[in-house]
Design a protein around this motif. Structure first.
Motif, short mmCIF file in Angstrom:
data_model
loop_
_atom_site.label_atom_id
_atom_site.label_comp_id
_atom_site.label_asym_id
_atom_site.label_seq_id
_atom_site.Cartn_x
_atom_site.Cartn_y
_atom_site.Cartn_z
N LEU A 39 0.84 -1.21 0.00
CA LEU A 39 0.00 0.00 0.00
C LEU A 39 0.87 1.26 0.00
N LYS A 68 1.00 4.14 -2.85
CA LYS A 68 0.78 5.55 -2.48
C LYS A 68 1.97 6.41 -2.93
N ILE A 110 1.91 9.53 -5.55
CA ILE A 110 2.37 10.88 -5.21
C ILE A 110 3.42 11.35 -6.23
N CYS A 167 -10.93 2.96 -0.32
CA CYS A 167 -9.93 3.29 -1.34
C CYS A 167 -9.69 4.79 -1.47
N LEU A 183 -7.04 6.45 0.64
CA LEU A 183 -5.71 5.89 0.39
C LEU A 183 -5.16 6.30 -0.98
N PHE A 184 -6.01 6.20 -2.00
CA PHE A 184 -5.46 6.26 -3.35
C PHE A 184 -5.95 7.42 -4.21
N LYS A 207 -6.79 11.28 -5.54
CA LYS A 207 -6.23 12.64 -5.47
C LYS A 207 -7.21 13.55 -4.76
#
Ligand code: NAP
Length: 315
Positions: A12, A16, A20, A245, A248-249, A251
């Motif tokens: 994870l 991430k 980024i 999700c 965490l993922f 934008k």
């Protein structure tokens, strides 16, 4: 912690970190003083962040929104944060061709110039409904409404259509059934969303070709997976997955607005047209979205669906 738990955390974390590092950021410091920008669906999400950024650059910003109350709150926020009072609301409901026509007529009457049109508004509904114009609601919000609007406001120099990677889901586009009444497989609601986003890419390609001789650029984009209200009508199972999700993922809306902003302001894209962008870079579309004959045919059927009058046909 077990080894499996640790492995999950590492995977994870790696995903991430990758997200980024690959998130595109508009680095242009260009000012837009004296320029007029229209952004559809600017009261929330990606549209609001785009409007805020362009207001900070000094543009005259027109928020094209369907709900005057939501638009008023957004306008206040944008003026407060940007310290630019040149932010205005014009009512626009893309699910009504009458509203699109009224919006365009008001703009042509009130604005001395138009520089940038950002066709951002969009919806992903779960119910298949027809609008007052007899068109499917997602198709009209995401494609037909913007098709008519753009044709009625052709004075812009840059036109930006917010599409999605969801266009890739679609392997076949049946132009004979864009209200999805005949082919039951097209009734799957996410499928319709994908079709609308494919139409955004095909529309951009055809319009770019038509406007190239006039020095007007037309590009489209995928903003990324962005934490906005776009999933507000999604089924519960989807909301549960999204709740895990999204933090965490996904934008932020500000990050999701970067590619729209880049296309609106960056000098390096001033002469780029007919392209599909993601993370502020040219990206690949699906094979179907490259079909220029399909793009031409979609243009022709769209003219009929929105009842474009002979005097409104510029090409
Ligand atoms: N979020 C993502 O992960 C993602 C990914 C790929 C592409 N996109 C695209 O990004 C664009 C912006 O979406 P978002 O994520 O910022 O979603 P959002 O937060 O739900 O914002 C959508 C905006 O569009 C407006 N809108 C919807 N239907 C409209 C209509 N018929 N007439 C006028 N305005 C209408 C909404 O107004 P109301 O508030 O009044 O409903 C809202 O202002 C959409 O085109 C979407 O397809 C988003």
């Amino acid at each position: 912690m077990t080894q499996i738990g640790l492995l999950i955390l590492v995977v994870l974390g790696a995903i991430k970190a990758y997200l980024i590092l690959t998130t595109g950021v508009c680095t242009s410091t260009k000012k837009l003083t004296g320029k007029t920008v229209i952004i559809t669906g600017a009261n929330t999400g990606i549209g609001k962040e785009t409007a805020l950024d362009l207001a900070k650059r000094g543009a005259r910003v027109i928020l094209a929104c369907r709900d005057p109350k939501k638009a008023a709150i957004a306008k206040e926020d944008i003026i407060r944060e940007s310290r630019n009072k040149n932010v205005f609301i014009r009512q626009l409901d893309l699910t009504s061709l009458k509203s699109v026509r009224k919006f365009a007529a008001d703009i042509l009457k009130s604005e001395l110039r138009l520089d940038i049109l950002i066709n951002n508004a969009g919806c992903a509904t779960i119910e298949k409904k027809l609008t007052e114009d007899g068109l499917e609601v997602q198709m009209q919000s995401n494609h037909f409404g913007h098709f008519l609007l753009t044709n009625l406001l052709l004075g812009n120099v840059r036109i930006i259509n917010v599409s999605s990677t969801a266009h890739r889901w679609i392997k076949k586009l049946n132009l004979d059934d864009l209200t999805f009444e005949r082919d039951p497989s097209d009734n799957k609601i996410l499928n319709i969303y994908g079709i609308t986003k494919l139409c955004n890419v095909l529309f951009s390609k055809e319009l770019a070709k038509k406007l190239e001789p006039f020095g007007v650029t037309v590009n489209c984009l995928h903003p990324g997976a962005v934490k906005t209200e776009i999933f507000r009508n999604a089924p519960t199972w989807f909301q549960i997955i999204a709740a895990v999700c999204i933090p965490l993922f996904f934008k932020s809306a500000k990050e999701g607005a970067q590619t729209s902003i880049h296309l609106a302001v960056a000098d390096e894209v001033a002469n780029v047209t007919g392209e599909y962008f993601s993370d502020c870079k040219i990206a690949k579309t699906s094979k179907l979205a490259k079909d220029l004959e399909l793009a031409k045919q979609l243009w022709e059927v769209s003219e009929t669906f929105v009842k474009l009058k002979p005097e409104e046909r510029h090409f």
